[in-house]
Design a protein around this motif. Sequence first.
Motif, PDB file in Angstrom:
ATOM      1  N   THR A  33      55.656  47.873  52.499  1.00  0.00           N
ATOM      2  CA  THR A  33      55.062  48.502  51.319  1.00  0.00           C
ATOM      3  C   THR A  33      54.699  47.476  50.254  1.00  0.00           C
ATOM      4  N   LEU A  34      55.543  46.499  50.021  1.00  0.00           N
ATOM      5  CA  LEU A  34      55.228  45.460  49.045  1.00  0.00           C
ATOM      6  C   LEU A  34      53.984  44.685  49.484  1.00  0.00           C
ATOM      7  N   ALA A  35      53.875  44.393  50.780  1.00  0.00           N
ATOM      8  CA  ALA A  35      52.697  43.689  51.290  1.00  0.00           C
ATOM      9  C   ALA A  35      51.437  44.514  51.064  1.00  0.00           C
ATOM     10  N   ASN A  36      51.515  45.819  51.301  1.00  0.00           N
ATOM     11  CA  ASN A  36      50.377  46.712  51.055  1.00  0.00           C
ATOM     12  C   ASN A  36      49.983  46.686  49.577  1.00  0.00           C
ATOM     13  N   ALA A  37      50.975  46.782  48.702  1.00  0.00           N
ATOM     14  CA  ALA A  37      50.708  46.810  47.259  1.00  0.00           C
ATOM     15  C   ALA A  37      50.066  45.498  46.800  1.00  0.00           C
ATOM     16  N   LEU A  38      50.573  44.379  47.279  1.00  0.00           N
ATOM     17  CA  LEU A  38      49.997  43.086  46.901  1.00  0.00           C
ATOM     18  C   LEU A  38      48.577  42.937  47.434  1.00  0.00           C
ATOM     19  N   TYR A  39      48.325  43.419  48.649  1.00  0.00           N
ATOM     20  CA  TYR A  39      46.962  43.386  49.187  1.00  0.00           C
ATOM     21  C   TYR A  39      46.029  44.217  48.316  1.00  0.00           C
ATOM     22  N   ARG A  40      46.446  45.441  47.974  1.00  0.00           N
ATOM     23  CA  ARG A  40      45.586  46.308  47.162  1.00  0.00           C
ATOM     24  C   ARG A  40      45.326  45.698  45.780  1.00  0.00           C
ATOM     25  N   LEU A  41      46.336  45.032  45.200  1.00  0.00           N
ATOM     26  CA  LEU A  41      46.150  44.370  43.907  1.00  0.00           C
ATOM     27  C   LEU A  41      45.141  43.225  44.027  1.00  0.00           C
ATOM     28  N   GLN A  42      45.276  42.395  45.059  1.00  0.00           N
ATOM     29  CA  GLN A  42      44.337  41.272  45.216  1.00  0.00           C
ATOM     30  C   GLN A  42      42.924  41.788  45.472  1.00  0.00           C
ATOM     31  N   ALA A  43      42.782  42.858  46.261  1.00  0.00           N
ATOM     32  CA  ALA A  43      41.459  43.416  46.548  1.00  0.00           C
ATOM     33  C   ALA A  43      40.826  43.981  45.275  1.00  0.00           C
ATOM     34  N   TRP A  44      41.635  44.633  44.459  1.00  0.00           N
ATOM     35  CA  TRP A  44      41.129  45.193  43.193  1.00  0.00           C
ATOM     36  C   TRP A  44      40.671  44.078  42.261  1.00  0.00           C
ATOM     37  N   ALA A  46      39.655  41.097  43.063  1.00  0.00           N
ATOM     38  CA  ALA A  46      38.421  40.508  43.609  1.00  0.00           C
ATOM     39  C   ALA A  46      37.229  41.433  43.350  1.00  0.00           C
ATOM     40  N   ARG A  47      37.440  42.741  43.502  1.00  0.00           N
ATOM     41  CA  ARG A  47      36.359  43.712  43.318  1.00  0.00           C
ATOM     42  C   ARG A  47      35.845  43.748  41.882  1.00  0.00           C
ATOM     43  N   ILE A  48      36.733  43.541  40.904  1.00  0.00           N
ATOM     44  CA  ILE A  48      36.303  43.575  39.503  1.00  0.00           C
ATOM     45  C   ILE A  48      35.867  42.197  38.996  1.00  0.00           C
ATOM     46  N   GLY A  49      35.739  41.247  39.919  1.00  0.00           N
ATOM     47  CA  GLY A  49      35.205  39.939  39.549  1.00  0.00           C
ATOM     48  C   GLY A  49      36.236  38.925  39.100  1.00  0.00           C
ATOM     49  N   LEU A  50      37.507  39.175  39.383  1.00  0.00           N
ATOM     50  CA  LEU A  50      38.566  38.234  39.001  1.00  0.00           C
ATOM     51  C   LEU A  50      39.184  37.576  40.235  1.00  0.00           C
ATOM     52  N   ALA A  51      38.324  37.090  41.114  1.00  0.00           N
ATOM     53  CA  ALA A  51      38.777  36.493  42.374  1.00  0.00           C
ATOM     54  C   ALA A  51      39.801  35.368  42.183  1.00  0.00           C
ATOM     55  N   PRO A  52      39.633  34.497  41.168  1.00  0.00           N
ATOM     56  CA  PRO A  52      40.667  33.466  40.999  1.00  0.00           C
ATOM     57  C   PRO A  52      42.056  34.058  40.730  1.00  0.00           C
ATOM     58  N   LEU A  53      42.119  35.149  39.966  1.00  0.00           N
ATOM     59  CA  LEU A  53      43.409  35.810  39.718  1.00  0.00           C
ATOM     60  C   LEU A  53      43.944  36.492  40.973  1.00  0.00           C
ATOM     61  N   ALA A  54      43.035  36.895  41.863  1.00  0.00           N
ATOM     62  CA  ALA A  54      43.442  37.553  43.106  1.00  0.00           C
ATOM     63  C   ALA A  54      44.270  36.622  43.988  1.00  0.00           C
ATOM     64  N   LYS A  72      38.814  38.776  50.205  1.00  0.00           N
ATOM     65  CA  LYS A  72      37.667  39.688  50.275  1.00  0.00           C
ATOM     66  C   LYS A  72      37.725  40.652  51.458  1.00  0.00           C
ATOM     67  N   ALA A  73      38.818  40.665  52.207  1.00  0.00           N
ATOM     68  CA  ALA A  73      38.973  41.628  53.303  1.00  0.00           C
ATOM     69  C   ALA A  73      38.982  43.033  52.718  1.00  0.00           C
ATOM     70  N   GLN A  74      38.350  43.969  53.422  1.00  0.00           N
ATOM     71  CA  GLN A  74      38.240  45.336  52.905  1.00  0.00           C
ATOM     72  C   GLN A  74      38.738  46.346  53.926  1.00  0.00           C
ATOM     73  N   PHE A  75      39.605  47.231  53.468  1.00  0.00           N
ATOM     74  CA  PHE A  75      40.106  48.335  54.283  1.00  0.00           C
ATOM     75  C   PHE A  75      40.013  49.610  53.463  1.00  0.00           C
ATOM     76  N   GLY A  76      39.703  50.702  54.135  1.00  0.00           N
ATOM     77  CA  GLY A  76      39.607  51.994  53.474  1.00  0.00           C
ATOM     78  C   GLY A  76      40.981  52.567  53.178  1.00  0.00           C
TER      79      GLY A  76
END
Length: 170
Positions: A33-44, A46-54, A72-76
């Motif tokens: 679950t922590l891995a999922n949450a960290l992935y979703r945070l990094q994807a978010w 990157a999506r809002i244009g803060l890739a360095p923070l990702a 930049k990996a994307q999952f639904g």
Amino acid sequence: MKLLLSDLRAKQVLYGEGGPPVSLLKVVLADGTLANALYRLQAWLARIGLAPLALIPHILNKWLNGCVIGVKAQFGPGFVLIHPVGVVINSSVRGGRNVWLESSVVIGENRGGFPRLGDDIFVGSGAKIIGAVAVGDRARVGANAVVLHDVPAGHTALGIPARMRPPRAN
């Protein structure tokens, strides 16, 4: 936040298969679950244009969970890392809804081609999906399989290199 909640609900379905319903609290405290949450945070990020923070949650995921998912990996919705240790996913990978991954799965690019995963996909422990391959909806990839060619919808990929097994007739 919606995507993470859908991931947790999908994990709740997975954990409740064949038995009594599982509480959301148990799912939140479960491995992955922590891995999922960290992935979703990094994807978010990157999506809002803060890739360095990702890169911060990306590195934390690597250190804390032994899980490397490209920024930049994307999952639904419904993406589930059942056991995140050893999971490596290239940044170019695209996955649909309800993609469930076991431990030590590698989904990677080869010669500029990258995998595309459909909806309702299960990938077993140690499996590798490499290059410009498509994994069709409702497909399964068996443990330790090495997928180098497309997996048709509903089929199961087994072996090294993977051979396709058609769905069972009802």
